[in-house]
Design a protein around this motif. Structure first.
Motif, mmCIF file in Angstrom:
data_model
loop_
_atom_site.group_PDB
_atom_site.id
_atom_site.type_symbol
_atom_site.label_atom_id
_atom_site.label_comp_id
_atom_site.label_asym_id
_atom_site.label_seq_id
_atom_site.Cartn_x
_atom_site.Cartn_y
_atom_site.Cartn_z
ATOM 1 N N ARG A 1 0.834 -1.199 0.000
ATOM 2 C CA ARG A 1 0.000 0.000 0.000
ATOM 3 C C ARG A 1 0.872 1.253 0.000
ATOM 4 O O ARG A 1 2.053 1.220 0.349
ATOM 5 N N MET A 2 0.240 2.382 -0.361
ATOM 6 C CA MET A 2 0.963 3.650 -0.403
ATOM 7 C C MET A 2 1.563 3.992 0.960
ATOM 8 O O MET A 2 2.715 4.415 1.058
ATOM 9 N N ASP A 3 0.794 3.811 2.028
ATOM 10 C CA ASP A 3 1.312 4.164 3.356
ATOM 11 C C ASP A 3 2.455 3.236 3.754
ATOM 12 O O ASP A 3 3.411 3.650 4.429
ATOM 13 N N GLN A 4 2.412 1.972 3.342
ATOM 14 C CA GLN A 4 3.508 1.048 3.646
ATOM 15 C C GLN A 4 4.764 1.427 2.868
ATOM 16 O O GLN A 4 5.877 1.388 3.418
ATOM 17 N N ALA A 5 4.586 1.807 1.603
ATOM 18 C CA ALA A 5 5.736 2.251 0.805
ATOM 19 C C ALA A 5 6.380 3.483 1.435
ATOM 20 O O ALA A 5 7.609 3.594 1.502
ATOM 21 N N ARG A 6 5.556 4.411 1.885
ATOM 22 C CA ARG A 6 6.096 5.626 2.513
ATOM 23 C C ARG A 6 6.880 5.283 3.779
ATOM 24 O O ARG A 6 7.987 5.779 3.996
ATOM 25 N N ARG A 7 6.333 4.393 4.608
ATOM 26 C CA ARG A 7 7.024 4.058 5.852
ATOM 27 C C ARG A 7 8.312 3.278 5.593
ATOM 28 O O ARG A 7 9.309 3.464 6.299
ATOM 29 N N MET A 8 8.316 2.423 4.569
ATOM 30 C CA MET A 8 9.560 1.735 4.213
ATOM 31 C C MET A 8 10.595 2.735 3.716
ATOM 32 O O MET A 8 11.769 2.667 4.085
ATOM 33 N N LYS A 9 10.155 3.657 2.883
ATOM 34 C CA LYS A 9 11.069 4.686 2.369
ATOM 35 C C LYS A 9 11.651 5.513 3.512
ATOM 36 O O LYS A 9 12.863 5.783 3.551
ATOM 37 N N GLU A 10 10.806 5.900 4.454
ATOM 38 C CA GLU A 10 11.296 6.713 5.569
ATOM 39 C C GLU A 10 12.186 5.909 6.500
ATOM 40 O O GLU A 10 13.098 6.462 7.135
ATOM 41 N N ALA A 11 11.963 4.590 6.598
ATOM 42 C CA ALA A 11 12.865 3.747 7.376
ATOM 43 C C ALA A 11 14.246 3.686 6.737
ATOM 44 O O ALA A 11 15.266 3.583 7.429
ATOM 45 N N VAL A 12 14.291 3.789 5.413
ATOM 46 C CA VAL A 12 15.569 3.715 4.699
ATOM 47 C C VAL A 12 16.233 5.078 4.582
ATOM 48 O O VAL A 12 17.452 5.215 4.773
ATOM 49 N N LYS B 1 18.215 -1.661 -0.557
ATOM 50 C CA LYS B 1 18.814 -1.254 -1.832
ATOM 51 C C LYS B 1 17.745 -0.977 -2.889
ATOM 52 O O LYS B 1 17.858 -0.041 -3.684
ATOM 53 N N LEU B 2 16.687 -1.787 -2.899
ATOM 54 C CA LEU B 2 15.607 -1.576 -3.866
ATOM 55 C C LEU B 2 15.006 -0.183 -3.696
ATOM 56 O O LEU B 2 14.768 0.528 -4.683
ATOM 57 N N ILE B 3 14.776 0.217 -2.458
ATOM 58 C CA ILE B 3 14.185 1.533 -2.207
ATOM 59 C C ILE B 3 15.166 2.643 -2.568
ATOM 60 O O ILE B 3 14.791 3.650 -3.194
ATOM 61 N N GLU B 4 16.432 2.467 -2.208
ATOM 62 C CA GLU B 4 17.434 3.470 -2.580
ATOM 63 C C GLU B 4 17.527 3.603 -4.097
ATOM 64 O O GLU B 4 17.653 4.722 -4.628
ATOM 65 N N ASP B 5 17.467 2.476 -4.809
ATOM 66 C CA ASP B 5 17.552 2.513 -6.269
ATOM 67 C C ASP B 5 16.338 3.175 -6.907
ATOM 68 O O ASP B 5 16.423 3.692 -8.024
#
Length: 455
Positions: A196-207, A242-246
């Motif tokens: 979900r969008m909110d999960q993607a945002r939280r993963m991104k912010e964790a990274v 790495k996926l999120i950073e990329d």
């Protein structure tokens, strides 16, 4: 062709006329009257506006997906014709008669095609800058063609673009565009799971944190969100990081530099610049504010109420901008009704409570173009007491026309001689738009598009 709109509350500049009347003739406003005597008769159509507010057609200075050109600062693939025409339909049905396309890689031929085929006045902006182009390819770039690489801002402005923008965006700066589209797509391609969008945002912010910084990495937070999203056993923590950073980092640095390029080009060329305001751009915005002298260049901080800021950060940045001659745009996003992407109005109310802090209102895009209506923003600003009726209407009409010369020449107010772009809406709920006139032609009648809406 003549039209009389009578019996409504007419918003004519700073003056509000109860039970007033408006005469439209030959595409112009012929007269604004304090009353109309029915016994005098009228040779033309008469619109009964009793119980309604009569205001200028709204001018939206922050839209996307309203031309057949590439989408967003990421140069994403263009929309099908039915989609971009449908977006213009939704704007028109909600009383917006002029839009500024901030998908800045669209060419002016594409802007002119939309303007020619639809009753809404479609205007163009440009981000044809080397670093902005590099950022687009870093995030996406699938909608860009060879000619986008050859164009520059000077040529675009000469062809009729009225601003430089949108400089940066959620797609290229690790914002909502990444959360909504790119990160979920990358995770799904690798794991088969659509987050979900909110999960993607939280993963991104964790990274990367809210400010897109690799030193902000929090492995425990990333593992927690990954487990919640059902990714355990499908992808390792290091690979997910790495996926999120990329996804995020290839476009981030050039997008920041593109903001610098664009604002400095605006100063050189004497045109407004529209900058993506978010936590990730706060630092470069402060840097550029310090370069601004006596309001030159003219810079608009788009969606100053962006939810990636904390409310206190949004207020501090907007006040600093005002002190340096910048202008704040408050975006309604979908925070009033739909709440697909923005679920809080705290930033909105905090900024709008401050007198003279927010200059204009706009919509941005929302999820798949499903934003709240600009006229809903006007209604909210009025009914919440943030501005009187005339002031609320001005934030989506005359203030926009004044801030961006060329977006709506001779429009934005109901005065004799002005272009007859007019909206008639229910006084209790502005979203109930009854009539819309563009150049004096009725393009929405009793809430439905007329044949004249499409050309």
């Amino acid at each position: 062709m003549s039209t009389l709109i009578q019996g409504g509350t007419v918003v004519a500049g700073s003056t509000v006329v109860e039970n007033g009347a408006l005469v439209l003739r030959d595409g112009r406003i012929a007269d604004v009257l304090t009353r109309w005597d029915p016994a005098s008769g009228f040779d033309g159509e008469v619109v009964d506006a009793a119980g309604c507010v009569v205001m200028p057609g709204l001018i939206n200075c922050h839209t996307h997906g309203v031309t057949p050109g590439p989408l967003f600062p990421s140069g994403a693939p263009r929309l099908p014709e039915a989609a971009w025409m449908g977006n213009l339909d939704r704007h028109l049905l909600a009383g917006t008669t002029t839009v500024l396309n901030l998908c800045g890689f669209a060419g002016m031929d594409e802007v002119r095609e939309a303007d020619r085929r639809h009753a809404v006045h479609v205007r163009g902006a440009t981000t044809h800058l080397p670093e902005a182009l590099r950022a687009a390819y870093g995030a996406d770039g699938r909608g860009l063609r060879e000619r986008q690489r050859r164009l520059d801002v000077e040529w675009m402005l000469g062809e009729g673009a009225v601003a430089i923008g949108e400089l940066g965006g959620g797609q290229t700066l690790g914002g909502g565009g990444q959360d909504l589209v790119y990160i979920p797509a990358a995770v799904e391609q690798r794991t088969g799971v659509r987050v979900r969008m909110d999960q993607a945002r939280r993963m991104k912010e964790a990274v990367l944190g809210r400010f897109i910084d690799v030193s902000a990495y929090d492995v425990e937070s990333l593992n927690g969100v990954a487990n919640e999203a059902g990714l355990s056993g499908r992808i390792g923590t290091s690979e997910l990081r790495k996926l999120i950073e990329d996804c995020v980092l290839p476009s981030f640095a050039p997008a920041i530099e593109g903001i610098r390029e664009g604002v400095r080009a605006a100063a050189r060329l004497g045109v407004p610049a529209i900058v993506h305001s978010a936590s990730a751009t706060a630092r470069v915005m402060r840097e550029l504010m310090a370069e601004t002298r006596q309001g030159q260049p003219q810079v608009i901080a788009a969606h100053a109420n962006h939810p990636s800021h904390t409310p206190a950060e949004a207020l501090e940045l907007a006040v600093l901008g005002r002190d340096h001659g910048w202008h704040a745009e408050a975006s309604v996003f979908d925070l009033l009704y739909r709440q697909h992407t923005v679920t809080t109005r705290e930033h909105w109310d905090l900024l709008l409570r401050e007198p003279d802090l927010v200059s204009v209102l706009a919509t941005d895009y929302g999820r798949d173009g499903d934003h709240d209506e600009l006229i809903a923003a006007v209604h909210d600003v009025f009914t919440r007491g943030h501005r009187p009726l005339a002031g609320a209407v001005a934030m989506a009409t005359s203030a926009v026309a004044d801030l961006i010369p060329g977006i709506a020449p001779n429009s934005g107010s109901l005065h004799a001689g002005r272009v007859a772009d007019v909206v008639v809406c229910d006084a209790d709920d502005f979203r109930d738009v009854r009539y819309v006139f563009v150049d004096g032609v009725c393009v929405v009648r009793e809430g439905n598009l007329t044949e004249e809406a499409h050309r």
